[in-house]
Write a protein that holds these residues in place. Structure first.
Motif, PDB file in Angstrom:
ATOM      1  N   ASP A  17     -56.900 -61.025 -64.999  1.00 34.36           N
ATOM      2  CA  ASP A  17     -57.334 -62.253 -65.453  1.00 34.36           C
ATOM      3  C   ASP A  17     -56.860 -63.604 -64.376  1.00 34.36           C
ATOM      4  O   ASP A  17     -56.993 -64.807 -64.703  1.00 34.36           O
ATOM      5  CB  ASP A  17     -56.523 -62.614 -66.873  1.00 34.36           C
ATOM      6  N   GLY A  18     -55.962 -63.156 -63.454  1.00 37.56           N
ATOM      7  CA  GLY A  18     -55.469 -64.353 -62.626  1.00 37.56           C
ATOM      8  C   GLY A  18     -54.494 -65.292 -63.085  1.00 37.56           C
ATOM      9  O   GLY A  18     -54.250 -66.298 -62.924  1.00 37.56           O
ATOM     10  N   LEU A  19     -53.720 -64.626 -64.021  1.00 35.23           N
ATOM     11  CA  LEU A  19     -52.545 -65.429 -64.815  1.00 35.23           C
ATOM     12  C   LEU A  19     -51.276 -65.037 -63.835  1.00 35.23           C
ATOM     13  O   LEU A  19     -51.097 -63.914 -63.531  1.00 35.23           O
ATOM     14  CB  LEU A  19     -52.606 -65.013 -66.018  1.00 35.23           C
ATOM     15  N   VAL A  20     -50.226 -66.109 -64.185  1.00 38.75           N
ATOM     16  CA  VAL A  20     -48.926 -65.859 -63.601  1.00 38.75           C
ATOM     17  C   VAL A  20     -48.203 -64.698 -64.375  1.00 38.75           C
ATOM     18  O   VAL A  20     -48.375 -64.872 -65.799  1.00 38.75           O
ATOM     19  CB  VAL A  20     -47.868 -67.055 -63.549  1.00 38.75           C
ATOM     20  N   GLY A  21     -47.419 -63.647 -63.952  1.00 38.59           N
ATOM     21  CA  GLY A  21     -46.832 -62.712 -64.386  1.00 38.59           C
ATOM     22  C   GLY A  21     -45.454 -63.333 -65.269  1.00 38.59           C
ATOM     23  O   GLY A  21     -45.224 -63.685 -66.305  1.00 38.59           O
ATOM     24  N   GLY A  22     -44.433 -62.817 -64.197  1.00 38.32           N
ATOM     25  CA  GLY A  22     -42.945 -63.433 -64.642  1.00 38.32           C
ATOM     26  C   GLY A  22     -42.833 -62.665 -66.168  1.00 38.32           C
ATOM     27  O   GLY A  22     -42.913 -61.382 -66.240  1.00 38.32           O
ATOM     28  N   TRP A  23     -42.441 -63.464 -66.911  1.00 38.85           N
ATOM     29  CA  TRP A  23     -41.936 -62.870 -68.271  1.00 38.85           C
ATOM     30  C   TRP A  23     -43.156 -62.852 -69.303  1.00 38.85           C
ATOM     31  O   TRP A  23     -42.986 -62.389 -70.534  1.00 38.85           O
ATOM     32  CB  TRP A  23     -40.771 -63.609 -68.802  1.00 38.85           C
ATOM     33  N   HIS A  24     -44.134 -63.229 -68.767  1.00 39.64           N
ATOM     34  CA  HIS A  24     -45.655 -63.099 -69.388  1.00 39.64           C
ATOM     35  C   HIS A  24     -45.795 -61.677 -69.850  1.00 39.64           C
ATOM     36  O   HIS A  24     -46.022 -60.922 -68.931  1.00 39.64           O
ATOM     37  CB  HIS A  24     -46.623 -63.863 -68.973  1.00 39.64           C
ATOM     38  N   ASP A  25     -45.815 -61.480 -71.029  1.00 41.31           N
ATOM     39  CA  ASP A  25     -45.725 -59.807 -71.639  1.00 41.31           C
ATOM     40  C   ASP A  25     -47.079 -59.253 -71.579  1.00 41.31           C
ATOM     41  O   ASP A  25     -47.715 -59.028 -72.852  1.00 41.31           O
ATOM     42  CB  ASP A  25     -45.162 -59.669 -72.832  1.00 41.31           C
ATOM     43  N   SER A  26     -47.693 -59.146 -70.356  1.00 47.05           N
ATOM     44  CA  SER A  26     -49.164 -58.499 -70.416  1.00 47.05           C
ATOM     45  C   SER A  26     -49.031 -57.120 -70.674  1.00 47.05           C
ATOM     46  O   SER A  26     -48.290 -56.309 -70.031  1.00 47.05           O
ATOM     47  CB  SER A  26     -49.845 -59.073 -69.271  1.00 47.05           C
ATOM     48  N   GLU A  27     -50.201 -56.421 -71.113  1.00 43.35           N
ATOM     49  CA  GLU A  27     -50.365 -55.003 -71.277  1.00 43.35           C
ATOM     50  C   GLU A  27     -51.015 -54.319 -69.914  1.00 43.35           C
ATOM     51  O   GLU A  27     -51.453 -54.977 -69.140  1.00 43.35           O
ATOM     52  CB  GLU A  27     -51.382 -54.468 -72.434  1.00 43.35           C
ATOM     53  N   LEU A  28     -50.799 -52.940 -69.706  1.00 50.68           N
ATOM     54  CA  LEU A  28     -51.568 -52.401 -68.643  1.00 50.68           C
ATOM     55  C   LEU A  28     -52.979 -52.312 -68.863  1.00 50.68           C
ATOM     56  O   LEU A  28     -53.452 -52.385 -70.159  1.00 50.68           O
ATOM     57  CB  LEU A  28     -50.944 -50.733 -68.628  1.00 50.68           C
TER      58      LEU A  28
END
Length: 219
Positions: A17-28
């Motif tokens: 999605d082109g979002l910043v990761g860091g502590w953003h809790d995205s799924e695999l």
């Protein structure tokens, strides 16, 4: 001899999605889950029936991959928030372009570890190093000779620095180019007690997986 298999978590939704990761809790993603199974295959072939411990960042994209690995060995995942990626504060979960427009560039000289990128609440690199070094130290204190550590790109780079004994204040220029799904093998040689990096970011197990278009993002 101790072997630590440092795994950079596979493809996550924020990558796509082109979002910043860091502590953003995205799924695999589905592809990331398949990559995790490939990683588990590789580690099972290397470790076989020897005792093993599996450690992971507590963020979903790392812990989900760690769960797939741990199932191969019938062990539990030991999650540790100190193994998280560096927090980008208010930028986490936002479009990467939003962060790029606001980020204060890292200076070539001066206090690079204490440098603040700009977004409110973001960690400095020094804060990241100060939690990663003790986390690895606690893992290494355990007597098991095979350990798997699932973390994130930037975090894993500093974990390698910790493994080779680089002083914290000398990490201001360290960078190991690690990519999603890569395996880095760290070995302690018992004959002369050296800490070795015997392979860096091995991704051969991913080579026949089709690439999917995705935006550039971090973490």
């Amino acid at each position: 001899m101790r072997h630590i298999y440092l795994v950079t978590h596979p493809e996550a939704q924020h990558h796509v999605d082109g979002l910043v990761g860091g502590w953003h809790d995205s799924e695999l993603t589905a592809r990331g889950r398949l990559q995790a199974e490939r990683i588990a295959d590789v580690l099972a072939s290397r470790i076989e029936s020897e005792p093993v411990e599996v450690y992971s960042s507590d963020l979903k994209r790392a812990s989900a991959a760690a769960e797939r690995i741990a199932r191969r060995f019938s062990v539990e995942v030991r999650t540790d928030a100190r193994l998280r990626e560096r927090s980008n504060g208010e930028a986490d979960g936002r479009p990467q372009a939003w962060l790029n427009e606001r980020r204060i560039p890292l200076p070539e000289y001066g206090d690079r570890l204490g440098h603040h990128d700009g977004p409110a609440g973001a960690e400095t690199r020094m804060e990241l190093v100060e939690r990663l070094y003790p986390a690895l130290d606690d893992i290494v204190k355990q007597p098991v000779s095979n350990q798997v550590v699932v973390s994130h790109g930037s975090a894993s780079s500093y974990l390698i620095a910790a493994w080779i004994g680089m002083p914290m204040m000398s990490t201001d220029r360290v960078f190991f180019p690690l990519t999603s799904g890569g395996i880095t093998t760290l070995v302690r040689n018992d004959s002369h007690f050296s800490h070795q990096v015997v392979s860096l970011n091995d991704t051969r197990h991913l080579q026949d997986l089709p690439e999917e278009p995705r935006a550039v993002s971090v973490g």
